[in-house]
Design an enzyme around this catalytic site. Sequence first.
Site, PDB file in Angstrom:
ATOM      1  N   ASP A 104       0.871  -1.168   0.000  1.00 31.54           N
ATOM      2  CA  ASP A 104       0.000   0.000   0.000  1.00 31.54           C
ATOM      3  C   ASP A 104       0.920   1.234   0.000  1.00 31.54           C
ATOM      4  O   ASP A 104       2.116   1.119   0.266  1.00 31.54           O
ATOM      5  CB  ASP A 104      -0.870  -0.043   1.266  1.00 31.54           C
ATOM      6  N   ASP A 120      -0.281   5.103   0.918  1.00 35.79           N
ATOM      7  CA  ASP A 120      -0.578   6.110   1.944  1.00 35.79           C
ATOM      8  C   ASP A 120      -0.634   5.483   3.330  1.00 35.79           C
ATOM      9  O   ASP A 120      -1.425   4.570   3.568  1.00 35.79           O
ATOM     10  CB  ASP A 120      -1.897   6.817   1.621  1.00 35.79           C
TER      11      ASP A 120
HETATM   12  C1  XBP Z   1      -5.432   6.155   0.639  1.00 32.91           C
HETATM   13  C2  XBP Z   1      -6.553   7.034   0.366  1.00 32.91           C
HETATM   14  C3  XBP Z   1      -6.418   8.054  -0.642  1.00 32.91           C
HETATM   15  C4  XBP Z   1      -5.676   9.323  -0.306  1.00 32.91           C
HETATM   16  C5  XBP Z   1      -6.020  10.362  -1.339  1.00 32.91           C
HETATM   17  O1  XBP Z   1      -5.915   4.889   1.094  1.00 32.91           O
HETATM   18  O2  XBP Z   1      -7.614   6.883   0.917  1.00 32.91           O
HETATM   19  O3  XBP Z   1      -7.732   8.415  -0.938  1.00 32.91           O
HETATM   20  O4  XBP Z   1      -6.058   9.830   0.956  1.00 32.91           O
HETATM   21  O5  XBP Z   1      -5.661   9.989  -2.603  1.00 32.91           O
HETATM   22  P1  XBP Z   1      -5.014   3.577   1.011  1.00 32.91           P
HETATM   23  P2  XBP Z   1      -6.418  10.565  -3.926  1.00 32.91           P
HETATM   24  O6  XBP Z   1      -3.734   3.883   1.727  1.00 32.91           O
HETATM   25  O7  XBP Z   1      -5.796   2.533   1.747  1.00 32.91           O
HETATM   26  O8  XBP Z   1      -4.813   3.237  -0.440  1.00 32.91           O
HETATM   27  O9  XBP Z   1      -6.871  11.947  -3.600  1.00 32.91           O
HETATM   28  O10 XBP Z   1      -5.356  10.545  -5.011  1.00 32.91           O
HETATM   29  O11 XBP Z   1      -7.572   9.647  -4.225  1.00 32.91           O
HETATM   30 MG    MG Z   2      -2.977   3.080   3.539  1.00 34.06          MG
END
Ligand code: XBP
Ligand code: MG
Length: 232
Positions: free
Chosen positions: A10, A12
């Site tokens: 993953d 973020d």
């Molecule tokens: C990450 C997210 C993303 C970011 C924003 O979740 O929820 O939506 O916050 O990204 P994960 P975008 O780590 O579970 O993948 O604005 O580019 O959608």
């Molecule tokens: Mg995440």
Amino acid sequence: MNAPQAIIFDVDGTLAETERDGHRPAFNQAFAEHGLSWRWDEELYGRLLDITGGKERIRHFAEVAAPAIAARPDFNELVKKLHAAKTKYYVRLVEQGRLALRPGVASLIAEARRAGIRLAIATTTSPENVDALLRASLAPESPGWFEVIGAGDVVPAKKPAPDIYLWVLARLGLPASACLAVEDSANGLHSALAAGIPTVVTVGEYTAGQDFAGALRVLDNLQGQSLKAISS
Ligand code: XBP
Ligand code: MG
């Protein structure tokens, strides 16, 4: 499990703590650019993270907090414009070197590369964000180290749906049981587990206290962790 043939990361919260000081201020800058008084503070943003995907998060917030705006005929267009602006601000911030990798991430990736283990990404965030973060925080050439990058809108149903992991597995040509996922959130864990992938969780600043039942391991971070230690 046996040593995995591929690790699927993953982004973020897992590769780096991107949300509080990355995505959140970028959303706020986009709102200001479009003359909206919306401001997502740290606490509110933590709750909004339940909605994965930036466009989905904006849409949800407007429907709850600004229904008159959500009812406008051009609302879909507005969401798209706000999200494009947000991505521009986020990439700018990342390129300024403002977000560092979490402890142990770079060394685990290096160990996997030495061992010939394949690397992939399964994330909800937009592809340009992944590219910018990898270049700025890992190495300029590092996007090329990942054989498959599944990101953003390549699948319609975002995490916790398994779709993004299934998309990545299909392109790796591997069964779920031959891979290891690394996640930071319950939404991400549920997505990977629903795809059948053994999953290690590194708890993040916004995900402490979530229920990680079903995880292979739950760790504070990857500092000092070998591939063998986390996958056995
Ligand atoms: C990450 C997210 C993303 C970011 C924003 O979740 O929820 O939506 O916050 O990204 P994960 P975008 O780590 O579970 O993948 O604005 O580019 O959608
Ligand atoms: Mg995440």
